[in-house]
Write a protein that holds these residues in place. Structure first.
Motif, short mmCIF file in Angstrom:
data_model
loop_
_atom_site.label_atom_id
_atom_site.label_comp_id
_atom_site.label_asym_id
_atom_site.label_seq_id
_atom_site.Cartn_x
_atom_site.Cartn_y
_atom_site.Cartn_z
N ARG A 25 -8.86 49.41 20.65
CA ARG A 25 -9.56 49.51 19.44
C ARG A 25 -10.06 48.00 19.84
O ARG A 25 -9.40 47.30 20.77
N THR A 64 -14.66 39.78 18.12
CA THR A 64 -13.08 40.94 18.76
C THR A 64 -13.71 41.25 20.45
O THR A 64 -14.30 40.36 20.67
N SER A 66 -12.92 43.46 23.93
CA SER A 66 -12.87 45.25 23.92
C SER A 66 -13.04 45.01 25.23
O SER A 66 -13.89 43.93 25.67
#
Length: 260
Positions: A25, A64, A66
């Motif tokens: 994730r 984040t 990814s």
């Protein structure tokens, strides 16, 4: 975690990619820092470089990281040129239609099993093995099928990388037990998973071998104890081995030729 000294910056960057991929994730910097062996400044620099190169994507709103589009593109190219999956597709479809059970195609990756393709059963059952996942070699049917036909010295190297964690009461939890199983597999030509990795999940697997006996993958028919038995799966071992041989023949002539 950490790259070998000789791997330098490239090895460190691959470590970071592994961490992000392993999270499954989008992941924050602080989470990566907790599991990283690298100093804060080094980790940040590696993340910045990977992001600039398109190997990672950064979401400024969620803060984040990814996997990036460039990495996805490279992964697709690797799947198309190095994986057995494109070659094996029609053979997996045929075996799946005949058995009505789950079909797995796998290759060995650094001592572990990499599942490269899958066909679901007519009545699908949730299980660990999915295309793209990495699993243990010592307690899966495809893993043992490949291990059994490696040279002894290669088997020893792979065994040193196994955790021998007992996933179930049936797991082969020592090198001695695994070696005994591998000798039996070599003798009969195919392997079983007797609920060794997941309770209720059983399979029959065969190695995919070149004419010279080189292991290039493995194929399995997987089911559940609620639906069938080890003996019933063993009864289709001939068909599994036949399918494995067809995949091997096509792979050898196309992408995996023996080197003189």
């Amino acid at each position: 975690m950490g790259a070998d000294q000789g791997d330098g910056t490239v090895g460190k960057a691959l470590d970071v990619l592994d961490m992000v991929a392993g999270a499954g994730r989008p992941v924050r910097f602080t989470e990566l820092l907790e599991q990283s062996a690298y100093p804060k400044a080094t980790l940040y620099r590696l993340l910045q470089t990977l992001t600039h190169q398109g190997m990672l994507a950064y979401d400024p709103d969620r803060q984040t990281y990814s996997l990036g589009v460039r990495l996805v593109r490279l992964a697709h190219a690797a799947w198309a040129t190095s994986s057995l999956a494109p070659i094996a597709r029609p053979y997996l479809d045929e075996l799946s239609g005949e058995t009505g059970e789950t079909i797995h195609l796998a290759q060995m990756d650094n001592g572990q099993v990499l599942y490269v393709d899958k066909r679901n059963a007519l009545k699908p059952v949730e299980m660990f093995a999915q295309a793209g996942k990495v699993g243990p070699a010592y307690c899966t049917g495809v893993g043992k099928a490949m291990l059994a036909f490696l040279p002894d010295e290669a088997v020893e190297r792979v065994i040193q990388r196994q955790s021998f964690h007992s996933f179930t009461a049936q797991t082969l939890d020592s090198p001695e037990k695994l070696w005994a199983e591998l000798r039996a597999i070599r003798s009969r030509g195919y392997a079983f998973d007797r609920e060794e990795h997941e309770p209720g999940i059983i399979c029959c697997a065969a190695p995919i071998l070149t004419k010279a006996g080189r292991v290039i993958g493995a194929l399995s028919v997987t089911s559940t104890t609620a639906r069938t038995t080890i003996a019933a799966l063993g009864a289709v071992s001939g068909r599994i081995r036949e399918t494995a041989a067809k995949i091997a023949a096509e792979a050898e002539s196309w992408r995996f030729p023996e080197q003189g």
